[in-house]
Enzyme design. Structure first.
Site, mmCIF file in Angstrom:
data_model
loop_
_atom_site.group_PDB
_atom_site.id
_atom_site.type_symbol
_atom_site.label_atom_id
_atom_site.label_comp_id
_atom_site.label_asym_id
_atom_site.label_seq_id
_atom_site.Cartn_x
_atom_site.Cartn_y
_atom_site.Cartn_z
ATOM 1 N N LYS A 1 0.735 -1.151 0.023
ATOM 2 C CA LYS A 1 0.107 -0.154 -0.082
ATOM 3 C C LYS A 1 1.069 1.187 -0.034
ATOM 4 O O LYS A 1 1.959 1.322 0.763
ATOM 5 C CB LYS A 1 -0.985 -0.034 1.240
ATOM 6 C CG LYS A 1 -2.053 1.231 1.409
ATOM 7 C CD LYS A 1 -2.815 0.963 2.603
ATOM 8 C CE LYS A 1 -3.990 1.851 2.443
ATOM 9 N NZ LYS A 1 -4.932 1.849 3.708
ATOM 10 N N SER B 1 -9.695 1.791 2.627
ATOM 11 C CA SER B 1 -8.899 2.650 1.495
ATOM 12 C C SER B 1 -7.713 1.586 1.109
ATOM 13 O O SER B 1 -7.211 2.286 0.154
ATOM 14 C CB SER B 1 -8.331 3.522 2.664
ATOM 15 O OG SER B 1 -7.266 3.386 3.310
ATOM 16 N N SER C 1 -10.018 -0.376 6.776
ATOM 17 C CA SER C 1 -9.342 -0.328 5.623
ATOM 18 C C SER C 1 -8.557 -1.466 4.887
ATOM 19 O O SER C 1 -8.226 -1.587 3.608
ATOM 20 C CB SER C 1 -8.273 0.830 5.251
ATOM 21 O OG SER C 1 -8.922 1.913 5.113
HETATM 22 N N1 GLN Z 1 -13.052 4.335 6.205
HETATM 23 C C1 GLN Z 1 -12.440 4.763 7.359
HETATM 24 C C2 GLN Z 1 -11.926 6.067 7.200
HETATM 25 O O1 GLN Z 1 -12.181 6.718 6.289
HETATM 26 C C3 GLN Z 1 -11.142 3.737 7.504
HETATM 27 C C4 GLN Z 1 -9.975 4.045 6.786
HETATM 28 C C5 GLN Z 1 -8.788 3.342 7.113
HETATM 29 O O2 GLN Z 1 -8.982 2.165 7.709
HETATM 30 N N2 GLN Z 1 -7.873 3.726 6.768
HETATM 31 O O3 GLN Z 1 -11.354 6.710 8.237
#
Ligand code: GLN
Length: 489
Positions: A80, A155, A179
């Site tokens: 990532k 994400s 994410s």
């Molecule tokens: N969707 C969540 C957020 O936007 C989780 C994102 C993540 O785990 N990096 O904060």
């Protein structure tokens, strides 16, 4: 030889060590695959051609010399793009860091390379990991290999889609509020969010430090357990890393849930859940029951506060973490001369960050400001304690808590992007594990009209072994993990 696109990492390591598959051949096949399909999927922000081929050749040479080439020998891995690999751009999906090249490797990168793993490229993500659909990346959205009109989740959407489509065998994600598990669920693969402190965050660009962990994404539980074993464990370079000694999680690949007790909270099936998802997840619970476990429907009333508390904590931490990106110390610089510091700084940040990141910085700064701090941030911390107590109590009676990872299957690209609240709501079942620091896994458990659905298994702090065992047993006794998207684009 069997189809390389369907090889598991376990099998590939075995073939490479025997000398019946060369690491170089495997890498070249993956490059071909990326060349053929990534124009449609957009999983990669950068690909490391020469460095990766060189690493593969080294593995092959060492195999020929009879050396021990490591537990991930020759395995192409996606990283990532918020995890630092020395000399390779680390963009965080943002214009702000478009030209940032780290001077060092994250600890997890050192560890996988030490076991023969090969970094194939950096995967696309929501900008600074803020999102649940991988639509906010400066480098364009990622598409779901099961249906390219749908989002892959986020994400870590590039990592999820790259594994599901066979562009890589394994990938790193990071999970602040879901994410890793969200893309695992939407793309039909396995993802683990470890206990807080289990994996070093040294070299992970911070979004919300008190919540996030790096974790594995792979097609099967077995592959994730091996990968996770290699990169987890104490790291003196990360002060929040747990002091416990390193563990071999492959010991928990045991096909047996006899006598285990599961709690199924009704709150995980709350308002807004898709009926098809509900049915598929209940079928999965019944499968585990058929294998000798028992379950009870329970209520965890504090769960209803988890989502608002998460967004206050995450945005508050983000507003402070992202203050360093001002175009002077780090990041995008608009290049304009002759303005005062304040004006230049604001311009760099306005142009360098996308709309969602700016929204979160502003909301987080608001929640932390004098007069509102008690009302928002402090209250969210109280919810954190409440949730922790509630879960600890529940886990005295049960081995694990089960439910749907996501309340619905992958949605259309563009469907929710203009409605931040609707997007935030998709994290309703995943954020709790981050707020209280417990491990959670998402494992494929069926389909809703052709789109994958994930079962989430959560257990107590330090109990990765338990969730791996339950997920492995489920996987061994079902065939969902063998379903691979037919790529015809
Ligand atoms: N969707 C969540 C957020 O936007 C989780 C994102 C993540 O785990 N990096 O904060």
């Amino acid at each position: 030889m069997e189809n390389v696109d369907e090889l598991t990492a376990i099998k590939a390591v075995q073939l490479i060590k025997e000398g019946s598959l060369s690491a170089e051949e495997l890498i070249m096949k993956k490059f071909d695959r990326i060349r053929n399909i990534d124009g449609s999927l957009n999983c990669f922000i950068s690909v490391l051609d020469e460095v990766a081929v060189e690493a593969a050749r080294t593995v092959d040479k060492r195999v020929r010399m009879g050396e021990d080439v490591g537990r991930l020998a020759g395995i192409p891995i996606g990283v990532k793009d918020n995890i630092c690999v020395e000399g390779v751009p680390c963009t965080c999906g943002s214009r702000m860091l478009e030209n940032f090249k780290p001077l060092y490797n994250a600890t997890v990168i050192e560890r996988i390379r030490g076991e023969g793993g090969i970094v194939l490229g950096k995967t696309n993500l929501d900008e600074f990991a803020m999102g649940s659909s991988t639509e906010t990346s400066y480098f364009g959205p990622v598409r779901n290999p099961w249906d390219i009109g749908k989002v892959p989740g986020g994400s870590s959407g590039g990592s999820g889609a790259a594994v599901a489509s066979g562009e890589v065998l394994l990938a790193f994600g990071s999970d602040t509020g879901g994410s890793i598990r969200c893309p695992a669920s939407f793309c039909g693969v396995v993802g683990i969010k470890p206990t807080f402190g289990r994996v070093s965050r040294y070299g992970l660009v911070a979004y919300a430090n008190s919540l996030e962990q790096i974790g594995p994404i792979g097609r099967t539980v077995e592959e994730c357990a091996l990968f996770f074993t290699v990169f987890s464990g104490h790291d003196p370079k990360d002060a929040t890393s747990l002091p416990s000694k390193r563990e071999d999680y492959t010991r928990y690949l045991v096909d047996d849930v006899q006598g285990m007790r599961f709690g199924v909270p009704q709150e995980l099936f709350g308002k807004g859940i898709d009926e098809r998802v509900e049915k598929v997840v209940w079928d999965a619970v019944k499968v585990l029951e058929g294998l000798g476990a028992t379950y009870e429907e329970i209520s965890l009333s504090s769960l209803k506060y988890a989502l608002p508390a998460y967004y206050i904590l995450a945005m508050s931490e983000a507003s402070s973490n992202l203050a360093r990106f001002d175009g002077v110390r780090y990041g995008y610089n608009s290049g304009e001369q002759g303005k005062d510091w304040n004006e230049a700084f604001s311009k760099n940040r306005r142009e360098g960050f996308g709309a969602e990141v700016r929204r979160r910085i502003m909301l987080g700064a608001y929640a932390l400001s004098a007069g509102y701090y008690e009302q928002y941030y402090l209250r969210a911390l109280k919810v954190r304690t409440l949730l922790k107590e509630d879960f600890e109590r529940t886990l005295q009676d049960f081995d694990a808590v089960l439910g749907p990872t996501m309340p619905f299957p992958a949605f259309n690209i563009g469907e929710k992007i203009d409605d931040p609240l609707a997007l935030y709501l998709s994290d309703i079942n995943t954020v709790t594990a981050n707020i209280i620091g417990i491990p959670a896994i998402s494992v494929p458990c069926g389909f809703a009209d052709g789109l994958p659905v994930g079962l989430q298994i959560m257990a107590g702090v330090g109990e990765e072994g338990k969730i791996i065992r339950v997920a492995f047993t489920y996987e061994r006794n079902t065939n969902w993990h063998k379903k691979i998207p037919q790529i015809d684009f």
